[in-house]
Design a protein around this motif. Structure first.
Motif, PDB file in Angstrom:
ATOM      1  N   PRO A 120      -2.070   1.237  -8.608  1.00  0.00           N
ATOM      2  CA  PRO A 120      -0.598   1.225  -8.566  1.00  0.00           C
ATOM      3  C   PRO A 120       0.102   2.320  -9.359  1.00  0.00           C
ATOM      4  O   PRO A 120       1.027   2.944  -8.854  1.00  0.00           O
ATOM      5  CB  PRO A 120      -0.260  -0.170  -9.098  1.00  0.00           C
ATOM      6  N   ALA A 121      -0.278   2.572 -10.592  1.00  0.00           N
ATOM      7  CA  ALA A 121       0.432   3.586 -11.372  1.00  0.00           C
ATOM      8  C   ALA A 121       0.246   4.967 -10.767  1.00  0.00           C
ATOM      9  O   ALA A 121       1.172   5.780 -10.746  1.00  0.00           O
ATOM     10  CB  ALA A 121      -0.031   3.578 -12.824  1.00  0.00           C
ATOM     11  N   LEU A 122      -0.962   5.252 -10.269  1.00  0.00           N
ATOM     12  CA  LEU A 122      -1.205   6.555  -9.658  1.00  0.00           C
ATOM     13  C   LEU A 122      -0.472   6.678  -8.329  1.00  0.00           C
ATOM     14  O   LEU A 122      -0.137   7.789  -7.907  1.00  0.00           O
ATOM     15  CB  LEU A 122      -2.704   6.791  -9.478  1.00  0.00           C
ATOM     16  N   LEU A 123      -0.223   5.565  -7.666  1.00  0.00           N
ATOM     17  CA  LEU A 123       0.610   5.620  -6.472  1.00  0.00           C
ATOM     18  C   LEU A 123       1.977   6.210  -6.799  1.00  0.00           C
ATOM     19  O   LEU A 123       2.530   6.989  -6.035  1.00  0.00           O
ATOM     20  CB  LEU A 123       0.790   4.210  -5.897  1.00  0.00           C
ATOM     21  N   LEU A 124       2.515   5.841  -7.937  1.00  0.00           N
ATOM     22  CA  LEU A 124       3.831   6.332  -8.332  1.00  0.00           C
ATOM     23  C   LEU A 124       3.831   7.830  -8.577  1.00  0.00           C
ATOM     24  O   LEU A 124       4.860   8.480  -8.450  1.00  0.00           O
ATOM     25  CB  LEU A 124       4.304   5.614  -9.595  1.00  0.00           C
ATOM     26  N   SER A 125       2.672   8.375  -8.938  1.00  0.00           N
ATOM     27  CA  SER A 125       2.609   9.796  -9.264  1.00  0.00           C
ATOM     28  C   SER A 125       2.413  10.660  -8.023  1.00  0.00           C
ATOM     29  O   SER A 125       2.436  11.882  -8.107  1.00  0.00           O
ATOM     30  CB  SER A 125       1.472  10.065 -10.253  1.00  0.00           C
ATOM     31  N   GLY A 126       2.205  10.028  -6.869  1.00  0.00           N
ATOM     32  CA  GLY A 126       1.974  10.782  -5.645  1.00  0.00           C
ATOM     33  C   GLY A 126       3.234  10.957  -4.820  1.00  0.00           C
ATOM     34  O   GLY A 126       4.362  10.785  -5.292  1.00  0.00           O
ATOM     35  N   SER A 127       3.042  11.294  -3.558  1.00  0.00           N
ATOM     36  CA  SER A 127       4.151  11.539  -2.642  1.00  0.00           C
ATOM     37  C   SER A 127       4.742  10.222  -2.151  1.00  0.00           C
ATOM     38  O   SER A 127       4.018   9.331  -1.702  1.00  0.00           O
ATOM     39  CB  SER A 127       3.661  12.360  -1.441  1.00  0.00           C
ATOM     40  N   ALA A 128       6.054  10.105  -2.230  1.00  0.00           N
ATOM     41  CA  ALA A 128       6.711   8.899  -1.729  1.00  0.00           C
ATOM     42  C   ALA A 128       6.488   8.749  -0.230  1.00  0.00           C
ATOM     43  O   ALA A 128       6.303   7.641   0.284  1.00  0.00           O
ATOM     44  CB  ALA A 128       8.205   8.948  -2.050  1.00  0.00           C
ATOM     45  N   ARG A 129       6.496   9.855   0.504  1.00  0.00           N
ATOM     46  CA  ARG A 129       6.279   9.795   1.954  1.00  0.00           C
ATOM     47  C   ARG A 129       4.864   9.328   2.273  1.00  0.00           C
ATOM     48  O   ARG A 129       4.647   8.531   3.186  1.00  0.00           O
ATOM     49  CB  ARG A 129       6.540  11.162   2.579  1.00  0.00           C
ATOM     50  N   ASP A 130       3.865   9.825   1.531  1.00  0.00           N
ATOM     51  CA  ASP A 130       2.495   9.363   1.746  1.00  0.00           C
ATOM     52  C   ASP A 130       2.389   7.874   1.465  1.00  0.00           C
ATOM     53  O   ASP A 130       1.682   7.138   2.160  1.00  0.00           O
ATOM     54  CB  ASP A 130       1.524  10.124   0.842  1.00  0.00           C
ATOM     55  N   LEU A 131       3.105   7.431   0.453  1.00  0.00           N
ATOM     56  CA  LEU A 131       3.086   6.022   0.088  1.00  0.00           C
ATOM     57  C   LEU A 131       3.592   5.158   1.236  1.00  0.00           C
ATOM     58  O   LEU A 131       2.946   4.191   1.640  1.00  0.00           O
ATOM     59  CB  LEU A 131       3.947   5.809  -1.159  1.00  0.00           C
ATOM     60  N   THR A 132       4.742   5.513   1.768  1.00  0.00           N
ATOM     61  CA  THR A 132       5.323   4.685   2.821  1.00  0.00           C
ATOM     62  C   THR A 132       4.590   4.849   4.149  1.00  0.00           C
ATOM     63  O   THR A 132       4.708   3.991   5.025  1.00  0.00           O
ATOM     64  CB  THR A 132       6.811   5.016   3.005  1.00  0.00           C
ATOM     65  N   ASN A 133       3.798   5.903   4.303  1.00  0.00           N
ATOM     66  CA  ASN A 133       2.990   6.068   5.513  1.00  0.00           C
ATOM     67  C   ASN A 133       1.730   5.214   5.482  1.00  0.00           C
ATOM     68  O   ASN A 133       1.156   4.913   6.535  1.00  0.00           O
ATOM     69  CB  ASN A 133       2.595   7.534   5.696  1.00  0.00           C
ATOM     70  N   ASN A 134       1.276   4.830   4.296  1.00  0.00           N
ATOM     71  CA  ASN A 134       0.010   4.104   4.152  1.00  0.00           C
ATOM     72  C   ASN A 134       0.176   2.620   3.852  1.00  0.00           C
ATOM     73  O   ASN A 134      -0.816   1.901   3.724  1.00  0.00           O
ATOM     74  CB  ASN A 134      -0.832   4.744   3.049  1.00  0.00           C
ATOM     75  N   TYR A 135       1.429   2.172   3.754  1.00  0.00           N
ATOM     76  CA  TYR A 135       1.698   0.782   3.435  1.00  0.00           C
ATOM     77  C   TYR A 135       2.848   0.268   4.284  1.00  0.00           C
ATOM     78  O   TYR A 135       3.779   1.012   4.589  1.00  0.00           O
ATOM     79  CB  TYR A 135       2.058   0.620   1.947  1.00  0.00           C
ATOM     80  N   PHE A 148      10.487  -4.217  -3.793  1.00  0.00           N
ATOM     81  CA  PHE A 148       9.807  -3.614  -2.658  1.00  0.00           C
ATOM     82  C   PHE A 148       8.355  -4.082  -2.674  1.00  0.00           C
ATOM     83  O   PHE A 148       7.634  -3.845  -3.647  1.00  0.00           O
ATOM     84  CB  PHE A 148       9.876  -2.090  -2.730  1.00  0.00           C
ATOM     85  N   THR A 149       7.938  -4.745  -1.604  1.00  0.00           N
ATOM     86  CA  THR A 149       6.583  -5.268  -1.520  1.00  0.00           C
ATOM     87  C   THR A 149       5.781  -4.438  -0.532  1.00  0.00           C
ATOM     88  O   THR A 149       6.213  -4.221   0.601  1.00  0.00           O
ATOM     89  CB  THR A 149       6.590  -6.751  -1.100  1.00  0.00           C
ATOM     90  N   LEU A 150       4.620  -3.943  -0.976  1.00  0.00           N
ATOM     91  CA  LEU A 150       3.782  -3.058  -0.190  1.00  0.00           C
ATOM     92  C   LEU A 150       2.503  -3.788   0.218  1.00  0.00           C
ATOM     93  O   LEU A 150       1.806  -4.348  -0.624  1.00  0.00           O
ATOM     94  CB  LEU A 150       3.411  -1.804  -0.987  1.00  0.00           C
ATOM     95  N   ILE A 151       2.203  -3.747   1.506  1.00  0.00           N
ATOM     96  CA  ILE A 151       0.973  -4.307   2.051  1.00  0.00           C
ATOM     97  C   ILE A 151       0.146  -3.150   2.594  1.00  0.00           C
ATOM     98  O   ILE A 151       0.591  -2.444   3.497  1.00  0.00           O
ATOM     99  CB  ILE A 151       1.246  -5.319   3.179  1.00  0.00           C
ATOM    100  N   PRO A 152      -1.067  -2.908   2.073  1.00  0.00           N
ATOM    101  CA  PRO A 152      -1.869  -1.768   2.550  1.00  0.00           C
ATOM    102  C   PRO A 152      -2.213  -1.900   4.027  1.00  0.00           C
ATOM    103  O   PRO A 152      -2.507  -2.997   4.517  1.00  0.00           O
ATOM    104  CB  PRO A 152      -3.140  -1.839   1.682  1.00  0.00           C
ATOM    105  N   THR A 153      -2.167  -0.797   4.738  1.00  0.00           N
ATOM    106  CA  THR A 153      -2.580  -0.783   6.139  1.00  0.00           C
ATOM    107  C   THR A 153      -4.077  -0.547   6.259  1.00  0.00           C
ATOM    108  O   THR A 153      -4.642  -0.697   7.335  1.00  0.00           O
ATOM    109  CB  THR A 153      -1.829   0.307   6.915  1.00  0.00           C
ATOM    110  N   SER A 154      -4.745  -0.187   5.159  1.00  0.00           N
ATOM    111  CA  SER A 154      -6.191  -0.010   5.107  1.00  0.00           C
ATOM    112  C   SER A 154      -6.790  -1.066   4.190  1.00  0.00           C
ATOM    113  O   SER A 154      -6.139  -1.545   3.259  1.00  0.00           O
ATOM    114  CB  SER A 154      -6.537   1.391   4.581  1.00  0.00           C
ATOM    115  N   THR A 155      -8.052  -1.423   4.455  1.00  0.00           N
ATOM    116  CA  THR A 155      -8.732  -2.391   3.594  1.00  0.00           C
ATOM    117  C   THR A 155      -9.344  -1.728   2.367  1.00  0.00           C
ATOM    118  O   THR A 155      -9.794  -2.420   1.447  1.00  0.00           O
ATOM    119  CB  THR A 155      -9.848  -3.115   4.368  1.00  0.00           C
ATOM    120  N   ASP A 156      -9.349  -0.405   2.317  1.00  0.00           N
ATOM    121  CA  ASP A 156     -10.011   0.331   1.234  1.00  0.00           C
ATOM    122  C   ASP A 156      -9.034   0.565   0.078  1.00  0.00           C
ATOM    123  O   ASP A 156      -8.726   1.694  -0.294  1.00  0.00           O
ATOM    124  CB  ASP A 156     -10.544   1.667   1.756  1.00  0.00           C
TER     125      ASP A 156
END
Length: 217
Positions: A120-135, A148-156
């Motif tokens: 989670p913390a490293l998610l914040l340090s990345g691209s917001a667009r990548d975040l919303t594309n993967n969840y 804001f609740t995020l559900i991963p689209t990948s199981t990994d």
């Protein structure tokens, strides 16, 4: 698994854990919620705060409390210092993640691959667009807070559900649940967003005499 192994394996997730929230009010549709979250995160260049963390088991039993301080800078840089109940430091320089346990005189090094960067913390340090594309992102507003609740689209990933709570434009909580039902809640206080942070905080020099373990997923 030994107590030491348990501490080591759980500590990377500690570098930014959090738990899922049950929904108490109508949710904004996912596409709109993703846009709203992107609008909150894109201006965030740096973030510094003290934190308090509580981990509970699937039955609600309290497993661990911790407190410390964290610093984050985009892209991909994080320093997470646990002060109690024991000392521990997690540092990401954008390429590798270092987990240092002074008591054990041991540092674990992991490459900044997709799975590590999904903590989670490293998610914040990345691209917001990548975040919303993967969840899948959902949004609710209640009592002056935006969740804001995020559900991963990948199981990994290291979690099944992650929530970010904002008061105004300020991130105040991370909440997470994993596949075992374990829940982690992190509350931030004394927050400074987009302030100046010394770049040297994200450089980690392995102390002399420290055992080094290199791991890959």
């Amino acid at each position: 698994m030994s107590d030491i192994d348990t501490r080591r394996s759980s500590s990377l997730a500690l570098a930014a854990s959090a738990l899922g929230l049950s929904f108490a009010s109508p949710l904004v549709l996912a596409n709109d919620a993703a846009e709203r979250l992107t609008e909150r995160l894109e201006p965030l260049e740096t973030y510094q705060a003290r934190f308090e963390q509580q981990i509970t088991g699937s039955g609600g039993e309290r497993l661990q409390d911790a407190r410390g301080e964290m610093w984050l800078s985009r892209p991909g840089m994080l320093r997470w210092e646990v002060e109690a109940p024991y000392s521990q430091i997690v540092v990401s320089d954008g390429s590798d993640v270092y987990l240092y346990d002074p008591d054990l005189e041991q540092v674990t090094v992991q490459a900044m691959d997709n799975r590590v960067s999904h903590t989670p913390a490293l998610l914040l340090s990345g691209s917001a667009r990548d975040l919303t594309n993967n969840y899948d992102v959902f949004h609710e507003q209640q009592s002056g807070e935006d969740t804001f609740t995020l559900i991963p689209t990948s199981t990994d990933t290291l979690f099944e559900e992650l929530s970010m709570v904002f008061e105004g434009e300020t991130l105040t909580e991370l909440l997470m649940t994993d596949s075992t039902g374990q829940r982690t809640a992190i509350t931030f206080n004394g927050v400074t967003q987009n302030g100046r942070i010394d770049r040297g905080l994200f450089d980690f020099e392995i102390p002399e005499g420290t055992d080094v373990i290199r791991e890959s997923f």
